[in-house]
Each structure stands twice: as structure tokens, then as C-alpha cells.
Design a protein around this motif. Structure first.
Motif, short mmCIF file in Angstrom:
data_model
loop_
_atom_site.label_atom_id
_atom_site.label_comp_id
_atom_site.label_asym_id
_atom_site.label_seq_id
_atom_site.Cartn_x
_atom_site.Cartn_y
_atom_site.Cartn_z
N SER A 132 0.83 -1.21 0.00
CA SER A 132 0.00 0.00 0.00
C SER A 132 0.86 1.25 0.00
CB SER A 132 -1.00 -0.01 1.16
OG SER A 132 -0.33 0.03 2.37
N GLU A 133 2.08 1.15 0.52
CA GLU A 133 2.98 2.30 0.44
C GLU A 133 3.38 2.54 -1.01
OE1 GLU A 133 6.62 2.08 2.80
OE2 GLU A 133 7.42 3.63 1.47
N PHE A 134 3.69 1.45 -1.72
CA PHE A 134 4.07 1.58 -3.14
C PHE A 134 2.91 2.13 -3.95
CE2 PHE A 134 4.54 -0.03 -7.48
CZ PHE A 134 5.82 0.38 -7.78
N ALA A 135 1.69 1.65 -3.62
CA ALA A 135 0.50 2.08 -4.37
C ALA A 135 -0.04 3.42 -3.86
CB ALA A 135 -0.58 1.01 -4.27
N ARG A 136 0.64 3.99 -2.89
CA ARG A 136 0.24 5.26 -2.26
C ARG A 136 -1.24 5.21 -1.84
NH1 ARG A 136 3.48 6.61 -6.61
NH2 ARG A 136 1.70 7.06 -7.94
N GLY A 137 -1.63 4.06 -1.29
CA GLY A 137 -2.98 3.92 -0.76
C GLY A 137 -4.07 3.69 -1.79
N THR A 138 -3.71 3.66 -3.07
CA THR A 138 -4.71 3.44 -4.11
C THR A 138 -5.10 1.96 -4.15
OG1 THR A 138 -3.02 4.60 -5.37
CG2 THR A 138 -5.17 4.44 -6.39
N LYS A 139 -6.24 1.70 -4.77
CA LYS A 139 -6.72 0.32 -4.88
C LYS A 139 -5.79 -0.46 -5.82
CE LYS A 139 -10.73 -2.14 -6.64
NZ LYS A 139 -10.25 -2.37 -8.01
N VAL A 140 -5.44 -1.67 -5.42
CA VAL A 140 -4.59 -2.52 -6.25
C VAL A 140 -5.45 -3.65 -6.81
CG1 VAL A 140 -2.57 -4.01 -6.28
CG2 VAL A 140 -2.57 -1.97 -4.85
N SER A 141 -5.52 -3.74 -8.14
CA SER A 141 -6.34 -4.79 -8.76
C SER A 141 -5.47 -6.01 -9.06
CB SER A 141 -6.92 -4.28 -10.07
OG SER A 141 -7.30 -2.95 -9.96
N SER A 142 -6.13 -7.15 -9.26
CA SER A 142 -5.35 -8.32 -9.66
C SER A 142 -5.45 -8.45 -11.18
CB SER A 142 -5.87 -9.57 -8.95
OG SER A 142 -7.20 -9.76 -9.30
N GLY A 143 -4.55 -9.23 -11.74
CA GLY A 143 -4.54 -9.40 -13.19
C GLY A 143 -3.47 -8.56 -13.85
N ARG A 144 -3.29 -8.78 -15.13
CA ARG A 144 -2.32 -8.10 -15.99
C ARG A 144 -0.85 -8.37 -15.66
NH1 ARG A 144 -4.24 -2.14 -17.98
NH2 ARG A 144 -2.52 -2.49 -19.40
N VAL A 145 -0.58 -8.79 -14.41
CA VAL A 145 0.81 -9.05 -14.03
C VAL A 145 1.02 -10.56 -13.96
CG1 VAL A 145 2.58 -8.72 -12.27
CG2 VAL A 145 0.90 -6.92 -12.70
N LYS A 146 2.06 -11.04 -14.63
CA LYS A 146 2.39 -12.46 -14.59
C LYS A 146 3.72 -12.63 -13.87
CE LYS A 146 3.37 -16.01 -17.86
NZ LYS A 146 3.74 -16.07 -19.26
#
Lengths: 158, 110
Positions: free
Chosen positions: A46-60
Motif C-alpha cells: 500500500s505504500e508503493f500504491a500510495r494507498g490506491t486500490k490494487v487490482s489483480s490481473g495483468r501481471v504475470k
């Protein structure tokens, strides 16, 4: 023995309260997701995402599930992205759950890359979860978590 | 001078995406390991890697990475680049104790 009806009511009320709380907790776990990760890994994400929502998918996230030697574990992370000026990956990071430090690597990419892919070799101190997270140029975040078993850990030999 | 090994396809076709692989000799001492006397060995890692492409007086950063102790000794990093024109790929590693190493490779696009 005669039960005090008030006591009975209190008890059942309390039970209902506990039940509600339990439902609440489960709900929380289901919403807060895909990672089900402990606070520390979660905190890094959450620090890396600066508190934004993190979705799943697109990353392998490619890594061996069973690792004989934790000193040099090959990993490959591929993000599904056209890598054009309009739609590309700006940052890519890997976090771990149980090494002494949460961060593994943090990269910045540019549309010049043509393909959003990173390969490297990492150290793993023990069996644990790993998360790769990508930041897109529109400010959205996508992550992928894997769980690996390490038989020989890094950092033990002198 | 640390030894490096950089692999770039010699003559990629225009507009193809190529893989660039960079390896450098470095202990990546984590700072978490004790030495023979039980004292922690001081951290000595490469903190940053970057790759730029320059052509016709213009230099663009194509990839950069911040490295942590969890990256293995002799860090290997592979990434991609769309070869649109010939130029020079320059690589720079910087780290603890003033470690700096720069390398460059010519890219000839056919």
C-alpha cells in the motif's frame, strides 16, 4: 434452577454481536484480497500504491514453486501492456513477506521498452509469499502474488 | 573494476523488441549476515542500475532499477527495448562505498 430471563437475553444479544463481528471480519478479508497478506507485506504494497486500490490481473509472476537454493532464484515478471505513450507501465516492484527487508527490486520503465518485462535473480530467506506490483501511466495498480517453498535458505552460510 | 557481461542482439531489425541482459560482478553483501566473530558484516550493495539510449545528441532513460539486499550476488537484470534506430546503450551501476561502473554498447539497427 430458574434462569434469569434478562441474563438469557444479554447472552443471546452478545452472541449475535459476536456473530456480526465475525461476519464483519470475513467480509473484510474477502474485500481485502488476493493478497490476504500479513500487515508488513501489505504495508509495503500500500505504500508503493500510495494507498490506491490494487487490482489483480495483468501481471504475470514466473518463479519456480519449489526452490532448492534461495541464494539465486530466477524470477520473470511480465505485465500485459501495449507499452505505447498512451498506455504503458511506469513502475514495477517486487516485495517479499519474510526476508529481513520487504523490498526486493523497484524498477521504472518507459514506453521505449516496447514490452513490460523484467527478469532478475533474487534471494529468499524462507518459504514465503512474493508480490509483483505494476503501476500504469493512468495511475492504476495491478499485482500478482505467488507463494513459494524454499528448501535451502539464503543468508545462513557465513 | 568489476566485470560486466552485457548481452544485446548484434544487429536487430528495425522496430523489433529486443531483450537486453546485464550482469555485473558484485558481492551484494546484505548487511544482515554475521562474520566469523558474530559481528554483522556491513552492507555493500549496488543501489541503482540504469540504462540509457542515446542517438543523435539525444539521451533517453529506458530503464532504471533500485536494488535491495534481496537481489542476488552478481546482479542480473534483463529488460526490453524497442530498436527503432542505431545508437548507443549506456549502462550505469552505482552503490555503497562509492561504487560506480559505467559501460556502453553500440546498437546497430538494420
Amino acid at each position: 434452577m430458574k434462569m434469569n430471563p434478562n441474563l438469557l437475553n444479554t447472552n443471546s444479544a452478545r452472541r449475535r454481536h459476536i456473530l456480526a463481528a465475525a461476519v464483519g471480519v470475513t467480509g473484510y478479508v474477502l474485500v481485502r484480497p488476493a493478497f490476504g497478506a500479513p500487515a508488513t507485506l501489505d504495508a509495503a504494497i500500500s505504500e508503493f500504491a500510495r494507498g490506491t486500490k490494487v487490482s489483480s490481473g495483468r501481471v504475470k509472476f514466473e518463479i519456480a514453486e519449489l526452490i532448492d537454493n534461495g541464494n539465486a532464484v530466477p524470477i520473470t515478471i511480465t505485465v500485459d501492456s501495449p507499452m505505447t505513450d498512451a498506455d504503458h507501465v511506469v513502475a514495477l516492484a517486487v516485495f517479499n513477506e519474510k526476508n529481513p527487508q520487504r523490498e526486493v527490486i523497484k524498477c521504472r520503465l518507459s514506453p521505449l521498452a516496447g514490452r513490460a518485462q523484467l527478469s532478475t535473480r533474487i534471494r529468499l530467506a524462507t518459504s514465503q509469499k512474493l508480490t509483483a506490483i505494476a503501476e500504469m501511466n493512468d495511475g492504476s495498480f495491478y499485482a500478482s502474488t505467488v507463494e513459494v517453498v524454499v528448501t535451502l535458505a539464503a543468508c545462513i552460510e557465513e | 573494476m568489476a566485470r560486466t557481461l552485457i548481452t544485446v542482439p548484434p544487429t536487430p531489425k528495425i522496430n523489433t523488441v529486443i531483450e537486453i541482459r546485464a550482469l555485473i560482478q558484485h558481492p551484494m553483501e546484505t548487511g544482515f549476515r554475521p562474520d566469523g566473530e558474530g559481528k554483522l558484516q556491513p552492507r555493500n550493495i549496488i543501489q541503482r542500475f540504469e540504462c540509457r539510449f542515446s542517438s543523435g545528441g539525444r539521451s533517453d532513460l529506458i530503464f532504471s532499477a533500485e536494488l535491495f539486499p534481496a537481489v542476488s550476488a552478481n546482479p542480473y537484470i534483463a529488460f526490453n527495448f524497442r530498436a527503432t534506430q542505431s545508437g548507443t546503450l549506456s549502462f550505469l551501476w552505482t552503490g555503497d562505498n562509492g561504487f560506480t561502473q559505467a559501460e556502453s554498447v553500440a546498437l546497430v539497427v538494420v
